[in-house]
Write an enzyme that holds these catalytic residues in place. Structure first.
Site, mmCIF file in Angstrom:
data_model
loop_
_atom_site.group_PDB
_atom_site.id
_atom_site.type_symbol
_atom_site.label_atom_id
_atom_site.label_comp_id
_atom_site.label_asym_id
_atom_site.label_seq_id
_atom_site.Cartn_x
_atom_site.Cartn_y
_atom_site.Cartn_z
ATOM 1 C CG HIS A 1 -22.200 77.112 99.119
ATOM 2 N ND1 HIS A 1 -22.246 77.877 100.071
ATOM 3 C CD2 HIS A 1 -21.406 77.726 98.180
ATOM 4 C CE1 HIS A 1 -21.347 78.847 99.948
ATOM 5 N NE2 HIS A 1 -20.680 78.639 98.873
ATOM 6 C CG LEU B 1 -16.163 82.890 89.038
ATOM 7 C CD1 LEU B 1 -16.197 84.427 89.533
ATOM 8 C CD2 LEU B 1 -17.345 82.471 88.045
ATOM 9 N N GLY C 1 -21.550 82.328 79.002
ATOM 10 C CA GLY C 1 -21.165 82.488 80.301
ATOM 11 C C GLY C 1 -19.737 82.804 80.294
ATOM 12 C CG LEU C 2 -17.371 84.317 83.676
ATOM 13 C CD1 LEU C 2 -17.144 84.141 85.304
ATOM 14 C CD2 LEU C 2 -16.990 85.529 83.132
ATOM 15 C CB ALA C 3 -16.769 78.410 80.133
ATOM 16 N N GLY C 4 -17.820 80.096 77.947
ATOM 17 C CA GLY C 4 -18.126 80.319 76.536
ATOM 18 C C GLY C 4 -17.884 81.754 75.807
ATOM 19 N NE ARG D 1 -17.860 76.861 98.456
ATOM 20 C CZ ARG D 1 -17.971 77.509 97.086
ATOM 21 N NH1 ARG D 1 -18.243 76.795 96.117
ATOM 22 N NH2 ARG D 1 -17.662 78.809 97.155
#
Ligand code: FAD
Length: 668
Positions: free
Chosen positions: A266, A469, A42-45, A337
């Site tokens: 959320h 993100l 994903g964005l991290a990996g 939130r």
């Protein structure tokens, strides 16, 4: 084992720079001899794999989807924070740091958060260079919007598809390295165990999900970037496949797990429609920039709306309770939130929910249509525009900002949100807890790292919008590539790690036996039967409202359910084919263990924090009385600057929060 955060000494603003100046480096020639496994793209990996490969390491990257492009990160809608201060509205690294620590209920590790705020600006530059099409303002500069819990506009966005665009950027960067042979990509592979050799993480056991083959993979370090575990609740806004297995396996091999019970619920999700639903849908928080949240003031109107005798648009302004604006005038609809979620639940518990299940409040754009419409009429020199014209002009602006979200809502609910207010209700969304990591993002297993949503640390008890993100990309592009080198510098002479060792043998055997058990068990209940039951226990007893009695019952119920699962679960098909149910069985087995730890963690926390409201703290008038314990251990901020602490106390008093000051060592 004593936890050592390894936070560098010195003033917080200098820690990261000083650290980078003094860590061990691996020279380019030596990097070619070092292998790194990254579980999750994903964005991290994805960002970590691309950067490590660009630096020269040999990367083996794994994901269970058919392409990194399908990681759950693609679902992120609203945006990504960065302290660029493009709006000139007073933002700074310090403010982003401050907002994040405060938003996390003072339970994050400040040194990590300061570093996160520092590198946030680099992320935007990196992504723009990759071609990520962030929204721009009329002058062509990058645009920003505001998210809950802050007083500035620092959120960069690409319509309602920010995660998708960022992921395409990271994926392109990965592809460059795949083409060069520096990343070996294993799609449709699921990590089922980590292998520890001489106390260090040296590889993983993975299953090829298409053929069923069990594979051994070795490396000098293993990075877990497997995302969050919100699906322990069965219903959540997470992708259907999101799970805890990778994090749980390293935990079972000795990595500590921190804050498992901190879950973000959320406030703006499409309400549940019935018992046969398998997924909840998020409506981005960015909608709270322009939508106003309300329920009817009078119970007769609530009942009339539920019975279909009245429409929300029939109610006058005086008949509506804009409860967030009423209770929190400074932040209004943009409160954090956790505050928005608890307030919605409070109104619905009091009977003011507007749909059939009584679990919905309105998110209304009528005021924005009018405000934008009047402005547009002026811009276009339309004198005395009719009400209909104003609405039409205003709707065009709202459509340009959130059109895809409105379309998604209409498809799911079958109501036109341009004509009638949206209905929303809180839903499980993000897990702040995860594998414990130190300042280097290393777990308590040497050589095993955790990044992105899979780790804990940066968001404390509650994450602010658009900061996941930011954290995933900060970890992957800018933090891990430095910190991992410090560890790998000792491995330049180690040579290839063999997979022909007793440790690999034992780990593979364990994985194989478990798979064989599932296939041969021939029980009576499906995997989903157990997952749904677990989800109900979690939501009813470990959700937004918790009390000691309920949590004790939950622990017993989860334990009994797990026992039943291991006796009666039924997994159809074979282990040598693509078998979704088999993959899911392993994931639910891990959720059933995590669920119990989760409830135990919640039980010992005699406090309300983040999205969680401990019912024992209810005051006579039904308001939440929350107890906060400041982390004076690393509270450099409060020690030197008592004014700041006083400010916090005033804000907390406003929310009826009792402030207990004591040294709070847990989050070191
Ligand atoms: C609907 C929605 C909207 C959101 N919007 C925003 C937003 O606007 N802004 C924001 O900041 N945050 C947002 N978030 C949160 C954010 O999207 C996530 O926290 C973030 O994308 C997580 O990224 P990640 O790389 O850590 O994990 P993921 O993107 O979940 O990636 C996990 C990866 O791990 C792999 N994986 C998992 N387990 C295994 C295993 N055992 N073996 C092999 N591979 C494995 C998967 O295949 C995948 O590649 C949103 C979340 C949701 C649910």
């Amino acid at each position: 084992m004593a936890l050592d955060s390894k936070v560098p000494k010195g003033p917080i603003k200098d820690k990261w720079t000083e650290y980078k100046n003094h860590i061990n480096l691996v020279n380019p020639a030596n990097k070619r001899h070092i292998d790194v496994i990254v579980v999750g793209t994903g964005l991290a990996g994805g960002s970590a794999s691309a950067t490590l490969a660009e630096l020269g390491y040999n990367v083996k990257a794994f994901c269970y989807q058919d392409s990194p492009r399908r990681a759950h990160s693609i679902a992120a809608q609203g945006g990504i924070n960065a302290a660029k201060n493009y709006q000139g509205d007073g933002d700074s690294t310090y403010r982003l740091f401050y907002d994040t620590v405060k938003g996390g209920d003072y339970r994050s590790r400040e040194a990590n958060v300061y570093r996160l705020a520092e590198v946030s600006a680099n992320i935007i530059d990196q992504c723009v260079a990759q071609g990520v099409p962030f929204a721009r303002d009329y002058g062509g500069l990058l645009d920003n919007r505001s998210f809950g819990g802050v007083l500035v506009s620092r959120t960069f966005y690409a319509k309602g598809q920010t995660g998708q665009q960022l992921l395409l950027g990271a994926y392109s960067a990965m592809n460059r390295q795949i083409a060069r042979g520096k990343i070996e990509m294993f799609n449709r592979h699921e990590m089922l165990d980590v292998v520890i050799v001489d106390g260090k993480a040296r590889g993983i056991i993975a299953r090829n999900l298409v053929t069923g083959e069990i594979e051994r993979h070795s490396a000098h370090a293993v990075v877990i970037a497997s995302g969050g575990y919100g699906n322990v609740y069965f219903l959540s806004t997470n992708a259907m496949g999101s799970n805890v297995t990778a994090g749980w396996k390293v935990h079972k091999k000795g990595a500590y797990f921190a804050n498992p019970c901190y879950t973000q619920i959320h406030p703006t999700c499409i309400p549940r429609s019935g018992d046969y639903q398998s997924k909840l849908t998020l409506m981005s928080e960015s909608l709270r920039n322009d939508g106003r949240i309300w329920v009817p003031k009078n119970m007769e109107d609530v009942l009339a709306i539920r019975e279909g005798k009245k429409k929300p648009t029939d109610l006058t302004e005086e008949q509506r309770d804009y409860y967030l604006e009423r209770r929190y005038p400074a932040f209004g609809n943009l409160v954090p939130r956790d505050v928005a979620s608890r307030a919605a639940k409070e109104r619905c518990d009091a009977g003011y929910g507007v749909n059939a299940t009584g679990e919905a409040v309105y998110l209304d754009f009528a005021a924005s249509f009018e405000r934008y419409g009047k402005e547009q009429a002026k811009i276009h020199n339309i004198s005395n525009p009719s009400e209909a014209k104003v609405k039409e002009l205003g709707q065009e602006i709202v459509k340009a900002k959130y059109g895809n979200l409105f379309q998604m809502y209409e498809k799911i609910v079958d109501e036109n949100p341009y004509e009638t207010p949206m209905m929303i209700y809180p839903a499980v969304h993000y897990t702040m807890g995860g594998v414990w990591v130190d300042y280097n993002l290393m777990t308590t297993i040497p050589g095993c790292y955790a990044i992105g949503e899979a780790n804990f640390s940066d968001h404390g008890a509650n994450r602010l919008g658009a900061s996941a993100l930011m954290q995933g990309l900060a970890d992957g592009y800018f933090v891990l590539p430095y910190t991992i080198g410090d560890y790998l510098a000792d491995d330049i002479r180690t040579g290839k790690i063999s997979t022909e060792s007793p440790e690999f043998e034992a780990a593979e055997k364990e994985v194989t036996e478990r798979i064989e058990f599932f296939i041969n068990n021939e029980g009576t209940h499906s995997v989903d039967y157990y997952h749904k039951k677990l989800g109900k226990i979690m939501w009813d007893k470990c959700g937004m409202s918790r009390n000691a009695e309920g949590l004790e019952i939950a622990i017993e119920e989860i334990s009994a359910l797990r026992k039943d699962f291991w006796q009666n679960v039924n997994v159809p098909g074979t282990s040598t084919e693509y078998n979704e149910q088999l993959a899911k069985a392993g994931r639910v087995a891990d959720f059933l263990e995590l669920g119990e730890l989760f409830a135990k963690d919640a039980l010992v926390r005699e406090e309300s924090a983040g999205g969680h409201f401990r019912e024992e703290h209810q005051t006579e008038d039904g308001e939440a009385k929350r107890v906060k314990e400041f982390q004076f251990v690393s509270a450099w901020e409060y020690k030197g600057e008592p004014k700041e602490a006083v400010l916090h106390k005033e804000e907390l008093a406003y929310e009826n929060i009792e402030v207990k000051e004591r040294s709070y060592k847990f989050n070191t």
